[in-house]
Design a protein around this motif. Structure first.
Motif, mmCIF file in Angstrom:
data_model
loop_
_atom_site.group_PDB
_atom_site.id
_atom_site.type_symbol
_atom_site.label_atom_id
_atom_site.label_comp_id
_atom_site.label_asym_id
_atom_site.label_seq_id
_atom_site.Cartn_x
_atom_site.Cartn_y
_atom_site.Cartn_z
ATOM 1 N N ARG A 271 0.830 -1.206 0.000
ATOM 2 C CA ARG A 271 0.000 0.000 0.000
ATOM 3 C C ARG A 271 0.866 1.257 0.000
ATOM 4 N N PHE A 272 1.988 1.201 0.729
ATOM 5 C CA PHE A 272 2.899 2.334 0.745
ATOM 6 C C PHE A 272 3.502 2.551 -0.637
ATOM 7 N N GLY A 273 3.811 1.445 -1.309
ATOM 8 C CA GLY A 273 4.400 1.557 -2.634
ATOM 9 C C GLY A 273 3.441 2.119 -3.662
ATOM 10 N N ILE A 274 2.191 1.726 -3.595
ATOM 11 C CA ILE A 274 1.185 2.262 -4.515
ATOM 12 C C ILE A 274 1.039 3.765 -4.321
ATOM 13 N N ALA A 275 1.000 4.190 -3.085
ATOM 14 C CA ALA A 275 0.809 5.608 -2.820
ATOM 15 C C ALA A 275 1.985 6.429 -3.325
ATOM 16 N N ASN A 276 3.209 5.905 -3.144
ATOM 17 C CA ASN A 276 4.381 6.685 -3.531
ATOM 18 C C ASN A 276 4.635 6.647 -5.033
ATOM 19 N N ILE B 70 -11.269 -11.487 -12.447
ATOM 20 C CA ILE B 70 -11.648 -10.628 -11.329
ATOM 21 C C ILE B 70 -10.373 -10.019 -10.748
ATOM 22 N N ILE B 71 -10.282 -8.693 -10.795
ATOM 23 C CA ILE B 71 -9.123 -7.994 -10.249
ATOM 24 C C ILE B 71 -9.447 -7.596 -8.813
ATOM 25 N N PRO B 72 -8.565 -7.870 -7.862
ATOM 26 C CA PRO B 72 -8.833 -7.433 -6.482
ATOM 27 C C PRO B 72 -9.166 -5.949 -6.433
ATOM 28 N N SER B 73 -10.175 -5.609 -5.666
ATOM 29 C CA SER B 73 -10.685 -4.233 -5.657
ATOM 30 C C SER B 73 -9.634 -3.230 -5.215
ATOM 31 N N HIS B 74 -8.718 -3.631 -4.321
ATOM 32 C CA HIS B 74 -7.730 -2.685 -3.816
ATOM 33 C C HIS B 74 -6.581 -2.466 -4.787
ATOM 34 N N PHE B 75 -6.633 -3.077 -5.967
ATOM 35 C CA PHE B 75 -5.646 -2.820 -7.007
ATOM 36 C C PHE B 75 -6.193 -1.910 -8.106
ATOM 37 N N CYS B 76 -7.444 -1.458 -7.982
ATOM 38 C CA CYS B 76 -8.088 -0.648 -9.019
ATOM 39 C C CYS B 76 -8.351 0.756 -8.487
ATOM 40 N N PHE B 77 -7.991 1.753 -9.319
ATOM 41 C CA PHE B 77 -8.120 3.153 -8.924
ATOM 42 C C PHE B 77 -8.771 3.925 -10.069
ATOM 43 N N PRO C 51 1.269 -5.510 -7.724
ATOM 44 C CA PRO C 51 2.612 -5.718 -7.158
ATOM 45 C C PRO C 51 3.166 -7.068 -7.601
ATOM 46 N N THR C 52 4.376 -7.068 -8.130
ATOM 47 C CA THR C 52 4.968 -8.279 -8.698
ATOM 48 C C THR C 52 6.412 -8.405 -8.241
ATOM 49 N N ARG D 157 17.366 -13.737 -5.959
ATOM 50 C CA ARG D 157 17.308 -12.373 -5.466
ATOM 51 C C ARG D 157 16.196 -11.658 -6.225
ATOM 52 N N VAL D 158 15.209 -11.175 -5.504
ATOM 53 C CA VAL D 158 14.028 -10.606 -6.139
ATOM 54 C C VAL D 158 13.758 -9.234 -5.559
ATOM 55 N N THR D 159 13.009 -8.456 -6.286
ATOM 56 C CA THR D 159 12.591 -7.144 -5.821
ATOM 57 C C THR D 159 11.120 -6.945 -6.162
ATOM 58 N N LEU D 160 10.432 -6.138 -5.391
ATOM 59 C CA LEU D 160 9.021 -5.869 -5.614
ATOM 60 C C LEU D 160 8.875 -4.724 -6.609
ATOM 61 N N VAL D 161 8.230 -5.006 -7.732
ATOM 62 C CA VAL D 161 8.021 -4.015 -8.779
ATOM 63 C C VAL D 161 6.527 -3.760 -8.901
ATOM 64 N N MET D 162 6.146 -2.495 -8.945
ATOM 65 C CA MET D 162 4.750 -2.121 -9.118
ATOM 66 C C MET D 162 4.431 -2.039 -10.606
ATOM 67 N N LYS D 163 3.895 -3.111 -11.162
ATOM 68 C CA LYS D 163 3.447 -3.081 -12.549
ATOM 69 C C LYS D 163 2.049 -2.475 -12.598
ATOM 70 N N ALA D 164 1.808 -1.685 -13.617
ATOM 71 C CA ALA D 164 0.531 -0.981 -13.671
ATOM 72 C C ALA D 164 0.091 -0.815 -15.116
ATOM 73 N N GLU D 165 -1.236 -0.769 -15.285
ATOM 74 C CA GLU D 165 -1.858 -0.443 -16.566
ATOM 75 C C GLU D 165 -2.771 0.756 -16.348
#
Length: 534
Positions: free
Chosen positions: A12-17, A154-161, A183-184, A207-215
């Motif tokens: 959630r912090f990542g989406i906001a930033n 069905i996309i989780p509601s908290h991923f749609c803005f 988030p991926t 070794r992985v990192t969290l990337v915010m993919k978005a459409e």
């Protein structure tokens, strides 16, 4: 489904930033409140009702009525699935079922590939908990063994803005752009990790990192004459970096929003848990308090007055001598717990009333013998009212999904597009949910027969009331007529083969008169012509 895992705070912090520049401050605040409400309802569904942790060894009693209410309404409303219906064009008198049957076939095939029943469970569960459903339609051709088809996710509601049309977003029936953030975790070279990544994890050798993919989907800009000024676009991001952009061939956002319970003037719906989360939480706290009282007094504590404890030996066959001023007794529960028990019962009843879940809806046995359908309707009235609202709202949403399915098939399949070209109002469709109540088929048949005998209904109308199309009803009636003709012909042939027709006319000519075949061949001169004398 919920998406609120261990790293939910970081997500959630990542989406906001990452995408704060895409939203105004007011819109961003509204989204933040919406996400908090989603999280609260999902935690209630999963039984996380306690805001604090008790000491080790102390039991927390959690009776999860929230999940029971959601699942019960889901089973009652959607367990029998739904039926796609392609009606005739009401502006013409022509029977178009033959020309429109291929549309229903395409819709049924598409939903079969999407596992319609499981999709409906996912849809109803997400909508019941959060109050909102976002269904995305895409063209899937990744299966090597199946033809490409329109995929409904069905996309989780908290991923749609979403952002709405009109000045200050007052047009809540349309959205001008929709951001979908997923988030991926992606594999990266740890030494070449770009700065500003939101979260890094070392999972063994990976070794992985969290990337915010978005459409980011935008609607077309259309002038008053219906001419597109700016086409619909699709933008793809990784974190806040634009990766690609392209024109959307559909010229509309392929995401359908379904509010669980609509609110006038609002875009988002209402969760089924909005009024009952606190009741379930307090219910668990009170039954835990009662359990603590029972445990405390279930193991009696001995209280000694005016004696030394080292003078008293506990055990069987022990005799205590105590002074006159002393006293020994066990701690007993002398208070009245009926008030606490009544309060617990009040909380449960209030939960059932606000969630439309009476006792018999949760499995309490009923003394049912020959209860009529009308009596059952009255007993289940609150549940049926909620089910009817869900059928209306979710049915309208599925109709819009069907429209997107047909449009995508038109773009991808030229043959299908040719068939659709000459059909007026080609996207019209309806969705029918079967009656969830138990059916007494014998009584239904008796009623249908009586109405047909009275001339107030027809066989075709009876068949269509079961969800069949005009073409299906016509085929069934034709087959039934053929069956009756064949059965009548067989009975007639059997009668002629039994004693030269005596069986067919019920006896010999001496007792029953002339043979049927002979009487049918007679041609009298007129209605008043006299019979020939014997």
């Amino acid at each position: 489904m919920s998406g609120y895992s261990v790293s939910s705070a970081e997500i959630r912090f990542g989406i906001a930033n990452s995408f704060e520049t895409l939203f105004s401050e007011e819109l961003g605040l509204n989204h933040a409140r919406r996400l908090q409400a989603y999280r609260r309802y999902w935690l209630a569904y999963f039984g996380e009702h306690w805001s604090y942790k008790r000491d080790p060894g102390e039991v927390e009693h959690t009776v999860n009525y929230c999940r029971k209410a959601i699942n019960s309404h889901l089973d009652f409303a959607f367990s029998k699935g739904f039926e796609n219906i392609v009606p005739d064009d009401p502006s013409t008198t022509e029977n178009e079922q033959i020309t429109r049957d291929f549309i229903k076939v395409k819709l049924d095939e598409t939903w079969e590939k999407n596992n319609k029943e499981l999709w409906l469970v996912d849809c109803g569960q997400g909508g019941g908990v959060t109050g909102d459903v976002f269904a995305r339609v895409s063209w899937d051709k990744t299966d090597l063994f199946e033809d490409a088809y329109a995929r409904v996710d069905i996309i989780p509601s908290h991923f749609c803005f979403p952002e709405f049309c009109g000045p200050h977003g007052v047009d809540r029936k349309r959205i001008k752009r929709l951001l979908i953030v997923i988030p991926t975790f992606m594999d990266v070279n740890w030494n070449e990790l770009a700065p500003g990544r939101l979260l890094e994890k070392n999972l063994g050798n990976n070794r992985v990192t969290l990337v915010m993919k978005a459409e980011l989907w935008t609607s077309p800009v259309v002038d008053d004459n219906g001419v597109i000024q700016t086409p619909a676009m699709v933008y793809e991001y990784e974190d806040n970096t634009l990766i690609s952009e392209r024109v959307n061939p559909l010229q509309e956002i392929p995401v359908v929003h379904i509010p669980n319970y609509p609110v006038t003037g609002e875009y988002y719906g209402i969760s089924d848990l909005v009024d009952v989360v606190e009741l379930n939480t307090e219910f668990n706290e009170k039954i835990t308090d009662i359990s603590d009282i029972i445990d405390y007094h279930g193991s009696p504590q001995t209280i000694v007055k005016g004696c030394r404890l080292n003078q008293l030996e506990r055990g069987a066959n022990r005799i205590w001598g105590i002074p006159e001023t002393g006293d020994v007794f066990n701690l007993e529960l002398k208070g009245d717990m009926s008030a606490a028990l009544k309060h617990v019962e009040f909380l449960k009843k209030s939960f059932q009333e606000l969630s439309s879940c009476p006792d018999h809806f949760w499995g309490t046995p009923l003394p049912i013998s020959n209860t009529s359908g009308a009596a059952l309707q009255i007993m289940f009235m609150p549940v049926l009212q909620k089910r009817d609202m869900k059928a209306m709202v979710y049915g309208a949403g599925i109709q819009r999904i069907n429209r997107l399915i047909l449009r995508m098939n038109e773009i991808a399949d030229l043959d299908f597009a040719k068939q659709m070209k000459n059909i007026k109002n080609r996207y019209r469709n309806k969705v029918k949910f079967p009656d969830p109540m138990p059916r007494d088929e014998v009584r239904e048949l008796e009623r249908n027969k009586l109405e047909k005998d009275l001339g107030i209904t027809s066989r075709k109308f009876i068949l269509k009331s079961r969800g069949l199309t005009d073409a299906q009803a016509k085929d069934i009636m034709t087959d039934a007529d053929k069956d009756r003709e064949e059965e009548a012909l067989q009975d007639y042939e059997v009668g002629l083969g039994s004693g030269n027709g005596n069986f067919a006319r019920g006896g010999s000519s001496d007792t029953r008169g002339e043979k049927i075949s002979e009487s049918m061949n007679e041609k009298p001169d007129g209605p008043n012509s006299p019979k020939e004398e014997e």
